[in-house]
Design a protein around this motif. Sequence first.
Motif, PDB file in Angstrom:
ATOM      1  N   UNK A   3       0.819  -1.218   0.000  1.00 54.85           N
ATOM      2  CA  UNK A   3       0.000   0.000   0.000  1.00 54.85           C
ATOM      3  C   UNK A   3       0.851   1.266   0.000  1.00 54.85           C
ATOM      4  N   UNK A   4       2.114   1.186   0.417  1.00 52.11           N
ATOM      5  CA  UNK A   4       2.967   2.373   0.432  1.00 52.11           C
ATOM      6  C   UNK A   4       3.589   2.644  -0.950  1.00 52.11           C
ATOM      7  N   UNK A   5       3.579   1.688  -1.825  1.00 52.64           N
ATOM      8  CA  UNK A   5       4.127   1.871  -3.166  1.00 52.64           C
ATOM      9  C   UNK A   5       3.024   2.341  -4.115  1.00 52.64           C
ATOM     10  N   UNK A   6       2.751   3.608  -4.138  1.00 51.52           N
ATOM     11  CA  UNK A   6       1.729   4.140  -5.049  1.00 51.52           C
ATOM     12  C   UNK A   6       2.409   4.801  -6.242  1.00 51.52           C
ATOM     13  N   UNK A   7       1.807   4.624  -7.362  1.00 50.58           N
ATOM     14  CA  UNK A   7       2.318   5.253  -8.582  1.00 50.58           C
ATOM     15  C   UNK A   7       1.462   6.476  -8.874  1.00 50.58           C
ATOM     16  N   UNK A   8       2.123   7.566  -9.148  1.00 50.82           N
ATOM     17  CA  UNK A   8       1.405   8.760  -9.575  1.00 50.82           C
ATOM     18  C   UNK A   8       1.923   9.142 -10.948  1.00 50.82           C
ATOM     19  N   UNK A   9       1.004   9.471 -11.803  1.00 48.38           N
ATOM     20  CA  UNK A   9       1.385   9.918 -13.149  1.00 48.38           C
ATOM     21  C   UNK A   9       0.851  11.319 -13.343  1.00 48.38           C
TER      22      UNK A   9
END
Length: 190
Positions: A113-119
């Motif tokens: 859950x801490x590895x979020x991808x933002x584009x």
Amino acid sequence: MQLPQIRLESQNAKLNLNIQKPVQEISQQSADLTIEQPPATMTIQRTPGRLTIDQTLAWENLDLKSPMRRAEENASYGMSVAFETVGRIAEEGNELMKIENGGNPIIDQVIRNSETETTFDTGSTPSQFSVRVNYEPVNLTIDWDLKKPIINVDINKPIHNYTPGKVTGYVSPGQSLSIDFIGVNVDKIK
């Protein structure tokens, strides 16, 4: 001796002709002609041309979308994220439910859950055919109402005058016959 003679002198008659030639006069007046040309009438019906340019796709390629389009995309994105979140929570619940099987499900879930991808999309160059152009040409209808000419002709009859000729004959100087007795002595009887 003298012989008696009869002397005849004659003059022939001459026939003379007095000729008066005939006179003929013909004149023809021109016809009386009137021509009237009513003007033609022209009607023009014109529907103006119409040019429509739709550059919505070009603006969307540059990420300059209308508020309605942005709301539709956000609603669709929100629905997909909501479904993914519900699925993820259900999966995590199943992992916690089976904690007795071993492993560290809580730590694994925290790391995931801490590895979020933002584009961040700054847009792109519009595609080649992203601007739609439509043109409806001008519709032009021309109608002519041609009028025939009005022609009136009055024909004038020819004027014909004729004086007939005359021929008169006369004899000149006249026929004559003279008889003379020469050398004859005639006794008178008493």
